[in-house]
Design a protein around this motif. Structure first.
Motif, PDB file in Angstrom:
ATOM      1  N   GLY A  11     -53.896  33.009 -38.962  1.00  0.00           N
ATOM      2  CA  GLY A  11     -52.683  33.824 -38.686  1.00  0.00           C
ATOM      3  C   GLY A  11     -52.584  35.782 -38.360  1.00  0.00           C
ATOM      4  O   GLY A  11     -54.012  36.328 -38.348  1.00  0.00           O
TER       5      GLY A  11
ATOM      6  N   SER B 283     -43.681  31.978 -36.603  1.00  0.00           N
ATOM      7  CA  SER B 283     -45.108  31.523 -37.353  1.00  0.00           C
ATOM      8  C   SER B 283     -46.449  32.961 -36.661  1.00  0.00           C
ATOM      9  O   SER B 283     -45.711  33.698 -35.781  1.00  0.00           O
ATOM     10  CB  SER B 283     -45.544  30.824 -35.925  1.00  0.00           C
ATOM     11  N   GLY B 284     -47.175  33.031 -37.241  1.00  0.00           N
ATOM     12  CA  GLY B 284     -48.264  34.038 -37.265  1.00  0.00           C
ATOM     13  C   GLY B 284     -48.882  33.894 -36.139  1.00  0.00           C
ATOM     14  O   GLY B 284     -50.097  34.124 -36.079  1.00  0.00           O
TER      15      GLY B 284
ATOM     16  N   CYS C 286     -52.869  31.832 -44.305  1.00  0.00           N
ATOM     17  CA  CYS C 286     -53.553  31.890 -43.217  1.00  0.00           C
ATOM     18  C   CYS C 286     -54.952  32.458 -42.826  1.00  0.00           C
ATOM     19  O   CYS C 286     -54.453  33.334 -42.194  1.00  0.00           O
ATOM     20  CB  CYS C 286     -52.190  30.453 -42.181  1.00  0.00           C
TER      21      CYS C 286
ATOM     22  N   LEU D 154     -47.765  30.114 -43.155  1.00  0.00           N
ATOM     23  CA  LEU D 154     -47.672  31.619 -44.336  1.00  0.00           C
ATOM     24  C   LEU D 154     -48.438  32.650 -43.168  1.00  0.00           C
ATOM     25  O   LEU D 154     -48.245  33.925 -43.838  1.00  0.00           O
ATOM     26  CB  LEU D 154     -49.624  30.469 -44.763  1.00  0.00           C
TER      27      LEU D 154
ATOM     28  N   CYS E 227     -47.875  27.239 -33.815  1.00  0.00           N
ATOM     29  CA  CYS E 227     -46.132  27.365 -34.272  1.00  0.00           C
ATOM     30  C   CYS E 227     -46.260  26.642 -35.330  1.00  0.00           C
ATOM     31  O   CYS E 227     -45.529  25.842 -34.887  1.00  0.00           O
ATOM     32  CB  CYS E 227     -45.740  26.948 -32.935  1.00  0.00           C
ATOM     33  N   CYS E 228     -46.113  26.809 -36.332  1.00  0.00           N
ATOM     34  CA  CYS E 228     -46.091  25.529 -37.335  1.00  0.00           C
ATOM     35  C   CYS E 228     -44.938  25.476 -37.478  1.00  0.00           C
ATOM     36  O   CYS E 228     -44.436  24.793 -37.893  1.00  0.00           O
ATOM     37  CB  CYS E 228     -47.696  25.936 -38.818  1.00  0.00           C
TER      38      CYS E 228
HETATM   39  S1  SF4 Z   1     -48.971  29.099 -36.806  1.00  0.00           S
HETATM   40 FE1  SF4 Z   1     -49.701  27.512 -37.948  1.00  0.00          FE
HETATM   41  S2  SF4 Z   1     -51.666  28.366 -37.847  1.00  0.00           S
HETATM   42 FE2  SF4 Z   1     -50.595  29.854 -37.189  1.00  0.00          FE
HETATM   43  S3  SF4 Z   1     -51.160  31.166 -38.802  1.00  0.00           S
HETATM   44 FE3  SF4 Z   1     -48.883  30.198 -39.316  1.00  0.00          FE
HETATM   45  S4  SF4 Z   1     -49.168  28.291 -40.941  1.00  0.00           S
HETATM   46 FE4  SF4 Z   1     -51.300  29.726 -39.428  1.00  0.00          FE
END
Ligand code: SF4
Length: 222
Positions: free
Chosen positions: A102, A131-132, A99, A94, A136-137
């Motif tokens: 993020g 990932s934001g 998120c 996201l 690292c989702c």
């Molecule tokens: S890696 Fe996970 S915690 Fe980080 S911005 Fe993305 S969804 Fe959010």
């Protein structure tokens, strides 16, 4: 035309047989997004064909299960666009779009990365995760190409793999801008596309040619 011939006319992975004799159909979607009109089409198809519903895949796609052979063509035609949107999809979390952790716009970067991957003729499949933040989702470090965001910019990794021989990607750059990150990725991909053996994933490629060679190609380092 029999059913196999019909499936062969569709984009790859658009319709696949299941062991129970039914088929799965993949409505086309981009970066995990479906607008209201597209959702309505999918819902109508499921209802009209008395199907059990939809399933979300690990690759952020929607899959329609349980389509009988005699309904397959009608389902595909009703859906319109079917099959993966990209040859090599970049998965994005996201990020700043939804998120609270993020730190960078991972969705936009994933879209950009999907487009970049289309421009290469790869020797093997390439998976990418954006990932934001460093959580690292999108499993960036276990992807062939990985990006994760921090306040200061993007971290770029290459050569990760989550398969049976797990490999953590090598960090090529940290705290770089989006344009810098994409320039590095483009050079790394060009080096891989030009020098990898057929069916050689980036993880095995980096192990074979060495990280120094990859860095020289991607960053111009000696
Ligand atoms: S890696 Fe996970 S915690 Fe980080 S911005 Fe993305 S969804 Fe959010």
């Amino acid at each position: 035309m029999d059913i196999k011939e019909y499936i062969d006319t569709l984009p790859k992975k658009a319709a696949r047989p299941r062991p129970d004799g039914t088929y799965t159909v993949l409505p086309r979607m981009r970066h995990g997004k479906l607008d209201a009109a597209r959702l309505a089409v999918i819902s109508r198809v499921v209802e009209a064909n008395n199907l059990p519903g939809i399933r979300i895949t690990a690759g952020q796609q929607v899959l329609i299960d349980g389509v009988s052979e005699d309904r397959l063509k009608a389902v595909v035609e009703a859906l319109g666009e079917v099959g993966p949107a990209y040859k090599h999809n970049a998965q994005g979390c996201l990020g700043t779009g939804g998120c609270k952790l993020g730190q960078q716009d991972s969705r936009a970067a994933a879209a950009r990365l999907s487009e970049l991957l289309e421009t290469f003729d790869m020797p093997c499949k390439v998976k990418a995760g954006v990932s934001g933040c460093p959580m690292c989702c999108a499993e960036s470090m276990a992807r062939d190409v990985g990006l994760f965001g921090k306040k200061g910019g993007w971290t770029v990794s290459f050569g990760g793999n989550a398969g049976k021989r797990v490999r953590c990607g090598d960090i090529l750059a940290e705290n770089v801008s989006g344009d810098e990150a994409f320039a590095i990725i483009a050079k790394a991909l060009a080096f891989y596309a030009d020098n990898a053996k057929k069916k050689e994933r980036t993880a095995r490629f980096v192990e074979r040619v060495g990280l120094d060679a990859l860095k020289r190609a991607a960053l111009g380092e000696d």
